[in-house]
Design a protein around this motif. Sequence first.
Motif, short mmCIF file in Angstrom:
data_model
loop_
_atom_site.label_atom_id
_atom_site.label_comp_id
_atom_site.label_asym_id
_atom_site.label_seq_id
_atom_site.Cartn_x
_atom_site.Cartn_y
_atom_site.Cartn_z
N ILE A 129 0.85 -1.20 0.00
CA ILE A 129 0.00 0.00 0.00
C ILE A 129 0.88 1.25 0.00
O ILE A 129 0.67 2.17 -0.79
CB ILE A 129 -0.96 0.01 1.21
CG1 ILE A 129 -2.02 -1.08 1.04
CG2 ILE A 129 -1.61 1.38 1.39
CD1 ILE A 129 -2.84 -1.36 2.29
N LEU A 130 1.89 1.28 0.87
CA LEU A 130 2.79 2.43 0.94
C LEU A 130 3.53 2.61 -0.39
O LEU A 130 3.71 3.75 -0.85
CB LEU A 130 3.77 2.26 2.09
CG LEU A 130 3.17 2.19 3.50
CD1 LEU A 130 4.28 2.02 4.54
CD2 LEU A 130 2.32 3.41 3.82
N VAL A 131 3.96 1.51 -1.01
CA VAL A 131 4.66 1.59 -2.30
C VAL A 131 3.76 2.22 -3.36
O VAL A 131 4.19 3.11 -4.10
CB VAL A 131 5.13 0.18 -2.75
CG1 VAL A 131 5.55 0.17 -4.22
CG2 VAL A 131 6.26 -0.32 -1.87
N ARG A 132 2.51 1.75 -3.44
CA ARG A 132 1.58 2.29 -4.44
C ARG A 132 1.31 3.77 -4.21
O ARG A 132 1.27 4.55 -5.16
CB ARG A 132 0.25 1.53 -4.42
CG ARG A 132 0.35 0.07 -4.74
CD ARG A 132 0.76 -0.16 -6.18
NE ARG A 132 0.99 -1.58 -6.40
CZ ARG A 132 0.50 -2.26 -7.39
NH1 ARG A 132 -0.24 -1.69 -8.30
NH2 ARG A 132 0.77 -3.54 -7.53
N LEU A 133 1.13 4.15 -2.96
CA LEU A 133 0.87 5.56 -2.67
C LEU A 133 2.09 6.42 -2.98
O LEU A 133 1.96 7.52 -3.52
CB LEU A 133 0.44 5.74 -1.21
CG LEU A 133 -0.92 5.16 -0.85
CD1 LEU A 133 -1.18 5.30 0.65
CD2 LEU A 133 -2.04 5.81 -1.66
N GLU A 148 -1.14 10.05 -3.45
CA GLU A 148 -2.49 9.71 -3.02
C GLU A 148 -3.20 8.93 -4.11
O GLU A 148 -2.89 9.08 -5.29
CB GLU A 148 -3.30 10.95 -2.66
CG GLU A 148 -3.56 11.89 -3.82
CD GLU A 148 -4.37 13.11 -3.43
OE1 GLU A 148 -4.36 13.50 -2.25
OE2 GLU A 148 -5.03 13.66 -4.31
N MET A 149 -4.13 8.08 -3.69
CA MET A 149 -4.93 7.31 -4.62
C MET A 149 -6.34 7.18 -4.08
O MET A 149 -6.54 7.08 -2.86
CB MET A 149 -4.37 5.90 -4.82
CG MET A 149 -3.10 5.81 -5.62
SD MET A 149 -2.55 4.10 -5.85
CE MET A 149 -3.74 3.51 -7.06
N TYR A 180 -9.88 9.27 -0.64
CA TYR A 180 -8.50 9.08 -1.07
C TYR A 180 -7.63 8.70 0.12
O TYR A 180 -7.81 9.21 1.22
CB TYR A 180 -7.94 10.37 -1.69
CG TYR A 180 -8.47 10.63 -3.07
CD1 TYR A 180 -7.69 10.33 -4.19
CD2 TYR A 180 -9.74 11.15 -3.27
CE1 TYR A 180 -8.17 10.56 -5.47
CE2 TYR A 180 -10.23 11.38 -4.54
CZ TYR A 180 -9.44 11.08 -5.63
OH TYR A 180 -9.93 11.30 -6.89
N ALA A 181 -6.69 7.78 -0.11
CA ALA A 181 -5.64 7.46 0.86
C ALA A 181 -4.43 8.29 0.48
O ALA A 181 -4.07 8.37 -0.70
CB ALA A 181 -5.31 5.98 0.81
N VAL A 182 -3.83 8.92 1.47
CA VAL A 182 -2.71 9.84 1.23
C VAL A 182 -1.53 9.41 2.08
O VAL A 182 -1.66 9.23 3.30
CB VAL A 182 -3.11 11.29 1.58
CG1 VAL A 182 -1.97 12.25 1.26
CG2 VAL A 182 -4.40 11.69 0.86
N LEU A 183 -0.38 9.25 1.47
CA LEU A 183 0.85 8.89 2.18
C LEU A 183 1.35 10.09 2.97
O LEU A 183 1.49 11.18 2.43
CB LEU A 183 1.91 8.44 1.18
CG LEU A 183 3.22 7.91 1.75
CD1 LEU A 183 2.98 6.58 2.47
CD2 LEU A 183 4.23 7.71 0.62
N THR A 184 1.62 9.91 4.25
CA THR A 184 2.17 10.98 5.09
C THR A 184 3.69 10.97 5.00
O THR A 184 4.29 10.03 4.46
CB THR A 184 1.75 10.78 6.56
OG1 THR A 184 2.36 9.58 7.04
CG2 THR A 184 0.24 10.74 6.72
#
Length: 159
Positions: free
Chosen positions: A46-50, A57-58, A100-104
């Motif tokens: 998940i972190l890699v994709r984001l 974000e996705m 959306y999921a957003v990487l911090t």
Amino acid sequence: MAEPQWLNEEEMRAWQAFVAAGSLVNRRLDQQLKDDVGITHLQYEILVRLAAAENREMRMSGLADALLNTKSGLTYQITQLEKAGLVTRRSCPSDVRAVYAVLTEAGRGMLERAAPGHVALVRKLLIDVLTPRQLATVADGLGEVVQRMQDGEAGTVRQ
């Protein structure tokens, strides 16, 4: 109902090797990531994709599709990553249903810490075990399996 076409010895050998290798590799990768940085293999993906996505974000539905996961399964994982401060969620102003999921920054840091050990183990378990020709054959063959399943052709034979 038609009699099934049973697997011959070589087909059974390939199937059993695929199942065993997939299970063992996933188990080892999961354990390594948990031991090294405290996340699962799925959470790492998940972190890699984001990290690779525009603006880091996705849309959740797109992320679930990319990971070949259910929306409910992804929601659970995002909740765990959110609790750890690695991901946040945001709603879309133009579509109230879209989240959306957003990487911090913490998530990016986690990925930077996790990646070296993860890649080293991927190499040790798979990449360095196979010859370049074997690796190309595996990539081609499994790529075809994925393509057929994504095209909805599982169970049919292409002529």
